[in-house]
Motif scaffolding. Structure first.
Motif, PDB file in Angstrom:
ATOM      1  N   ALA A  79       0.822  -1.207   0.000  1.00  0.00           N
ATOM      2  CA  ALA A  79       0.000   0.000   0.000  1.00  0.00           C
ATOM      3  C   ALA A  79       0.859   1.262   0.000  1.00  0.00           C
ATOM      4  CB  ALA A  79      -0.931   0.001   1.214  1.00  0.00           C
ATOM      5  N   ILE A  80       2.049   1.164   0.555  1.00  0.00           N
ATOM      6  CA  ILE A  80       2.960   2.306   0.564  1.00  0.00           C
ATOM      7  C   ILE A  80       3.619   2.485  -0.795  1.00  0.00           C
ATOM      8  CG2 ILE A  80       5.115   3.212   1.546  1.00  0.00           C
ATOM      9  CD1 ILE A  80       4.371   1.766   4.162  1.00  0.00           C
ATOM     10  N   GLU A  81       4.000   1.365  -1.414  1.00  0.00           N
ATOM     11  CA  GLU A  81       4.836   1.430  -2.619  1.00  0.00           C
ATOM     12  C   GLU A  81       4.082   1.147  -3.915  1.00  0.00           C
ATOM     13  OE1 GLU A  81       7.732  -1.487  -1.690  1.00  0.00           O
ATOM     14  OE2 GLU A  81       8.683  -0.312  -0.092  1.00  0.00           O
ATOM     15  N   GLY A  82       2.954   0.448  -3.849  1.00  0.00           N
ATOM     16  CA  GLY A  82       2.230   0.063  -5.060  1.00  0.00           C
ATOM     17  C   GLY A  82       0.913   0.796  -5.193  1.00  0.00           C
ATOM     18  N   ASP A  83      -0.178   0.013  -5.356  1.00  0.00           N
ATOM     19  CA  ASP A  83      -1.508   0.620  -5.403  1.00  0.00           C
ATOM     20  C   ASP A  83      -1.878   1.147  -4.016  1.00  0.00           C
ATOM     21  OD1 ASP A  83      -1.754  -0.039  -8.074  1.00  0.00           O
ATOM     22  OD2 ASP A  83      -2.638  -2.007  -7.639  1.00  0.00           O
ATOM     23  N   ALA A  84      -2.910   1.977  -3.979  1.00  0.00           N
ATOM     24  CA  ALA A  84      -3.275   2.627  -2.723  1.00  0.00           C
ATOM     25  C   ALA A  84      -4.027   1.705  -1.770  1.00  0.00           C
ATOM     26  CB  ALA A  84      -4.115   3.869  -2.994  1.00  0.00           C
ATOM     27  N   GLY A 140      -3.479 -15.606  14.220  1.00  0.00           N
ATOM     28  CA  GLY A 140      -4.933 -15.469  14.327  1.00  0.00           C
ATOM     29  C   GLY A 140      -5.529 -14.473  13.363  1.00  0.00           C
ATOM     30  N   ILE A 141      -4.716 -13.901  12.482  1.00  0.00           N
ATOM     31  CA  ILE A 141      -5.193 -12.922  11.504  1.00  0.00           C
ATOM     32  C   ILE A 141      -5.629 -13.667  10.246  1.00  0.00           C
ATOM     33  CG2 ILE A 141      -4.506 -11.021   9.994  1.00  0.00           C
ATOM     34  CD1 ILE A 141      -2.554 -10.157  12.228  1.00  0.00           C
ATOM     35  N   ARG A 142      -6.866 -13.408   9.786  1.00  0.00           N
ATOM     36  CA  ARG A 142      -7.383 -14.097   8.595  1.00  0.00           C
ATOM     37  C   ARG A 142      -7.687 -13.121   7.462  1.00  0.00           C
ATOM     38  NH1 ARG A 142      -9.118 -19.139   9.901  1.00  0.00           N
ATOM     39  NH2 ARG A 142      -8.675 -19.548   7.683  1.00  0.00           N
ATOM     40  N   SER A 143      -8.092 -11.888   7.795  1.00  0.00           N
ATOM     41  CA  SER A 143      -8.418 -10.892   6.768  1.00  0.00           C
ATOM     42  C   SER A 143      -7.642  -9.609   7.027  1.00  0.00           C
ATOM     43  CB  SER A 143      -9.911 -10.561   6.767  1.00  0.00           C
ATOM     44  OG  SER A 143     -10.695 -11.718   6.575  1.00  0.00           O
ATOM     45  N   VAL A 144      -7.361  -8.880   5.943  1.00  0.00           N
ATOM     46  CA  VAL A 144      -6.614  -7.634   6.084  1.00  0.00           C
ATOM     47  C   VAL A 144      -7.089  -6.616   5.056  1.00  0.00           C
ATOM     48  CG1 VAL A 144      -4.777  -8.375   4.508  1.00  0.00           C
ATOM     49  CG2 VAL A 144      -4.282  -6.623   6.220  1.00  0.00           C
ATOM     50  N   LEU A 145      -7.024  -5.365   5.460  1.00  0.00           N
ATOM     51  CA  LEU A 145      -7.308  -4.245   4.559  1.00  0.00           C
ATOM     52  C   LEU A 145      -6.262  -3.171   4.831  1.00  0.00           C
ATOM     53  CD1 LEU A 145      -9.025  -2.666   2.526  1.00  0.00           C
ATOM     54  CD2 LEU A 145     -10.532  -1.992   4.419  1.00  0.00           C
ATOM     55  N   SER A 146      -5.441  -2.860   3.824  1.00  0.00           N
ATOM     56  CA  SER A 146      -4.374  -1.859   3.963  1.00  0.00           C
ATOM     57  C   SER A 146      -4.610  -0.732   2.965  1.00  0.00           C
ATOM     58  CB  SER A 146      -3.000  -2.485   3.708  1.00  0.00           C
ATOM     59  OG  SER A 146      -2.694  -3.452   4.685  1.00  0.00           O
ATOM     60  N   ILE A 147      -4.548   0.499   3.454  1.00  0.00           N
ATOM     61  CA  ILE A 147      -4.796   1.672   2.603  1.00  0.00           C
ATOM     62  C   ILE A 147      -3.690   2.697   2.846  1.00  0.00           C
ATOM     63  CG2 ILE A 147      -6.450   3.460   1.957  1.00  0.00           C
ATOM     64  CD1 ILE A 147      -8.658   1.778   3.091  1.00  0.00           C
ATOM     65  N   ARG A 148      -3.217   3.286   1.772  1.00  0.00           N
ATOM     66  CA  ARG A 148      -2.139   4.256   1.877  1.00  0.00           C
ATOM     67  C   ARG A 148      -2.590   5.527   2.598  1.00  0.00           C
ATOM     68  NH1 ARG A 148      -0.521   5.670  -3.684  1.00  0.00           N
ATOM     69  NH2 ARG A 148       0.386   3.569  -3.646  1.00  0.00           N
ATOM     70  N   LEU A 149      -1.725   6.017   3.461  1.00  0.00           N
ATOM     71  CA  LEU A 149      -1.908   7.318   4.110  1.00  0.00           C
ATOM     72  C   LEU A 149      -1.101   8.337   3.315  1.00  0.00           C
ATOM     73  CD1 LEU A 149      -1.421   6.143   7.785  1.00  0.00           C
ATOM     74  CD2 LEU A 149      -3.522   7.198   6.913  1.00  0.00           C
ATOM     75  N   GLU A 150      -1.780   9.302   2.729  1.00  0.00           N
ATOM     76  CA  GLU A 150      -1.075  10.268   1.901  1.00  0.00           C
ATOM     77  C   GLU A 150      -1.888  11.551   1.743  1.00  0.00           C
ATOM     78  OE1 GLU A 150      -0.572   8.926  -2.125  1.00  0.00           O
ATOM     79  OE2 GLU A 150      -2.653   8.249  -2.296  1.00  0.00           O
TER      80      GLU A 150
END
Length: 239
Positions: free
Chosen positions: A79-84, A108-118
């Protein structure tokens, strides 16, 4: 609480935080509430591509981020270097991160959502949301998180700007105080006092504020000799 009230309250609370560090911690806390996820964290990028975990709502968030650094893969880095935006409904079987995914599934982590801060002028890092269940984040969560990130990015930018401005103001006050001490002790005018500070700064290859701080600290010791401080990462070492 409706969304407009939530974001208004968040903006006020973030504005009241005294430091950039605390602002970022509160953003992670609010992010978990906004999306009803299990955990949230923030990765920030500093000079020379240094990446750090700036906030985490649990220990496993920090571990998750560290595993991305170790394996050089993961949604937070992407998310930092590629798509947002990067989203995974099942990190353990996601082919994009064959090493990181199974490792964090053990946490124990099964799902993730990462979004760029900019903002329009700078990338700060990524906001990362974690859930214990498969397919935890839907389109509504993505919409809320996207709006949330815009508010969070502005809050981080403002906090950094205010903190930087305060450092500059404090340095200017310190230099003015040192000038006054030199003017009184050696009967100098303001320009000559400032020139003395500047010469010491250049001769010892240290910032002007360090020289000014030394003058202020040694104002009651007229025979003291200036020694350049030990500086590490822009900070004067203790001792």
């Amino acid at each position: 609480m409706d969304s407009s009230t939530f974001f208004s309250q968040m903006a006020l609370d973030l504005h009241d935080e005294p430091t950039a560090e605390r602002t970022i911690e509160r953003i992670a806390e609010y992010a978990r509430v906004a999306t009803s996820c299990d955990d949230a964290g923030i990765m920030l990028v500093h000079a020379r591509n240094q990446i750090e975990t700036a906030a985490a709502t649990s220990q496993r968030v920090g571990e998750s981020h560290n595993l991305q650094i170790v394996h050089d893969e993961g949604p937070c880095l992407d998310a930092i270097e590629g798509d947002a935006i990067y989203q995974s409904r099942d990190v353990g079987s996601d082919p994009r991160w064959p090493h990181w995914g199974p490792a964090v599934e053990d946490l124990g982590i099964r799902s993730v959502l990462s979004i760029r801060l900019e903002t329009r002028t700078r990338r700060y890092g990524s906001l990362n949301l974690y859930a214990n269940s498969l397919g935890a984040f839907d389109e509504d969560d993505l919409a809320v998180a996207t709006i949330f990130v815009r508010h969070a990015s502005v809050a981080i930018a403002n906090a950094h700007n205010e903190e930087g401005l305060q450092v500059a103001i404090d340095a200017r006050k310190l230099i003015g105080q040192a000038q006054g001490i030199l003017m009184e002790r050696f009967d100098l005018d303001p320009d000559r006092a400032f020139e003395f500070l500047r010469r010491q700064s250049q001769a010892h290859n240290v910032k002007l504020r360090f020289v000014a701080e030394w003058v202020v600290d040694n104002r009651n010791s007229p025979d003291a000799t200036f020694e350049a401080p030990l500086v590490t990462d822009g900070k004067v070492a203790a001792g």
